[in-house]
Structures are given as C-alpha cells and as structure tokens.
Design an enzyme around this catalytic site. Structure first.
Site, mmCIF file in Angstrom:
data_model
loop_
_atom_site.group_PDB
_atom_site.id
_atom_site.type_symbol
_atom_site.label_atom_id
_atom_site.label_comp_id
_atom_site.label_asym_id
_atom_site.label_seq_id
_atom_site.Cartn_x
_atom_site.Cartn_y
_atom_site.Cartn_z
ATOM 1 N N LEU A 1 0.877 -1.157 0.000
ATOM 2 C CA LEU A 1 0.000 0.000 0.000
ATOM 3 C C LEU A 1 0.919 1.212 0.000
ATOM 4 O O LEU A 1 1.830 1.289 0.832
ATOM 5 C CB LEU A 1 -0.896 0.024 1.240
ATOM 6 C CG LEU A 1 -2.099 -0.925 1.275
ATOM 7 C CD1 LEU A 1 -2.785 -0.852 2.635
ATOM 8 C CD2 LEU A 1 -3.094 -0.613 0.166
ATOM 9 N N ASP A 2 0.726 2.141 -0.935
ATOM 10 C CA ASP A 2 1.633 3.278 -0.983
ATOM 11 C C ASP A 2 1.410 4.195 0.219
ATOM 12 O O ASP A 2 0.486 4.016 1.018
ATOM 13 C CB ASP A 2 1.537 4.023 -2.318
ATOM 14 C CG ASP A 2 0.173 4.655 -2.558
ATOM 15 O OD1 ASP A 2 -0.484 5.043 -1.574
ATOM 16 O OD2 ASP A 2 -0.231 4.755 -3.724
ATOM 17 N N MET A 3 2.267 5.195 0.351
ATOM 18 C CA MET A 3 2.287 6.029 1.557
ATOM 19 C C MET A 3 0.939 6.702 1.807
ATOM 20 O O MET A 3 0.493 6.816 2.952
ATOM 21 C CB MET A 3 3.393 7.079 1.429
ATOM 22 C CG MET A 3 3.546 7.962 2.659
ATOM 23 S SD MET A 3 4.972 9.057 2.479
ATOM 24 C CE MET A 3 4.836 10.033 3.974
#
Length: 275
Positions: free
Chosen positions: A131-133
C-alpha cells in the site's frame, strides 16, 4: 488358478526407524542461500543478500558471499554472525495501515514505516503486497514467504476491495469506463473488475472498487488518466478477509479460520491444488 500378488518394494528406513516418506519434499529441495533465509523467516531476500555479501553468513561452516549458493533446506546448517539460523514459527498479522507510513523496513527519507506499528518482540515479517504512503487499510504481514507470494500473485486473481474517495461526482458512464479500461503508457491496459457508487456529495464521491490483479498504483493511475484526484484510498478486504473494525494503526493475529478461508479462495481462483 491363483493370481500372484504384486509385491511393491518396501521403503527404506532412516536411521531413526521411520520410512523415508516421513521426510518433507521441501527438505530435499535446493534453493539459493538468500531465498533459504527468507523461507526460514529470518529476513527478506534483499536483506539476506546484503548479509551474505557482507561476509556474515556461513553455510555448513564455510563462508559464502554468493546469495545464490545452493542450500538443502532441512539438511544444511546456516549461521549468521556465528549463530545457527532456525526456522521461525509461521506468523500472520493483520494491520490497519494509516495514511502517511510507508510499507518498507527501511526508508532512506526517514519516514515512518509500518514496522513502527508492530508489537514489541514481533519476529521479522514481510508485507504481503503493498500500500503506498497515501493509501490506508488492510495489510497482511507474514514470515511465510511462499504463502505471501500466493496471496500477491497476479495469476491468483484474488479480489481486493477498496473504498475510494474521488474529487468528482461519479456517474454510471465513469463506472463503465473504469471497468472497460484505459490504455496508458506503453499500451498497458488498466481496468477494474467492478466499480460501484457508495455515496456522492456536491463535489466528490465514494466508490467501491474491486481489483483482481495487482498492478502498481493501479487505481490512482486510472483516475490520473481521467484527470480526477484521488482524495482517499482504503483497502477494506482481501478475498474473504475484511478489515472490519480493526482500529487504525493497530494489528491482530490472523485467525486460523481466516487463513484457511484465504487458502480456499486461492485454490478456487487459481484452480490449483489445496494449499
């Protein structure tokens, strides 16, 4: 006339008196040294490669600097800094990832990582997918590298469900476009499996989007292609596993029944054997 019985050769016994069928096939397989450390749950393959190249790893007493040096799992002895590496108990955690933390062990920019959220004493675990930032929600972590690969593999086609807030008022035409797909850079086709409107306001909408493939930043890139801003992106389910009411930033063990349910979902999706 009596039929003669066909006698099958008896399995040889090992020194402990057991038949050789008691040995796991995994014990007979050769894998690369870095992969062996990952399969044992000691660290990730990239971290293992760094340890090996730094001269901190011995295989059966001999120094090895090649991450691909062959290892017989279950037979060969691996030492790191003079201590034998033993297989860790399989651990499976569910995390509700908050926005603003990165899904990595070490961040060169010094940002908070998901590892800062794990309980003290947790063994090394790797994230299952990413999951990206700026994204939130359900993230699995485990030291069972083979299981993680099956969950994340594109060919598994395991549904992942997201709740997405966009800076636009969605309509049925947009949903149809998302499901039909777009050709983006270098002819890559991006699409969603399903898209539904959850609710809409005057300037934004919440959508429920289901993916069954795992392309990098797939949802964000789809909306970027349409010039629509993604305001929030929350993963709420992986296959039959739902995020439910797990508080943000906290973890819990994956229940055995939940793991079994995920395993069955993988089996149904991939058409493979029981996992």
């Amino acid at each position: 006339m009596k039929k003669s019985k066909i006698r099958r050769p008896r399995k040889a016994k090992s020194p402990n008196g057991r038949r050789d069928t008691d040995h796991s096939p995994q014990d007979e397989r050769k894998v690369g040294l870095a992969r062996a450390l990952s399969k044992l749950g000691y660290c990730s393959r990239s971290q293992a490669s760094e340890l090996i190249r730094a001269g901190r790893v011995r295989l059966n007493g001999g120094l090895r600097r090649d991450p691909e040096a062959p290892v017989h799992l279950g037979k060969d002895r691996i030492d790191i800094d003079g201590k034998a590496v033993k297989a860790e108990a399989k651990t499976y955690l569910v995390l509700n990832k908050p926005r603003g933390v990165v899904t990595t062990a070490d961040d060169e920019k010094g940002r908070d990582t998901v590892y800062s959220l794990l309980p003290p004493g947790t063994p090394w675990l790797g994230p299952v997918g990413r999951l990206d930032m700026a994204s939130e929600g359900l993230l699995l972590l485990t030291n069972d590298s083979e299981w993680a690969a099956r969950i994340a593999a594109p060919e598994t086609h395991l549904d992942k469900i997201y709740h997405v807030q966009i800076g636009a008022v969605a309509d049925e035409a947009l949903l149809a476009e998302l499901q039909k797909g777009f050709a983006v850079e270098e002819g890559e086709i991006l699409r969603v499996k399903r898209a539904e409107i959850l609710r809409s306001g005057e300037k934004n909408s919440w959508l429920e989007i289901t993916l069954d493939e795992g392309k990098n930043r797939q949802i964000r890139r789809l909306f970027e292609h349409r010039g629509i801003e993604v305001l929030r992106l929350i993963r709420v389910a992986i296959g039959p596993l739902a995020l439910a009411d797990l508080p943000k930033g906290t973890t819990r063990p994956l229940a055995p029944t939940e793991k079994l349910s995920l395993d069955h979902a993988i089996q149904r999706r991939s058409g493979g054997t029981t996992v």
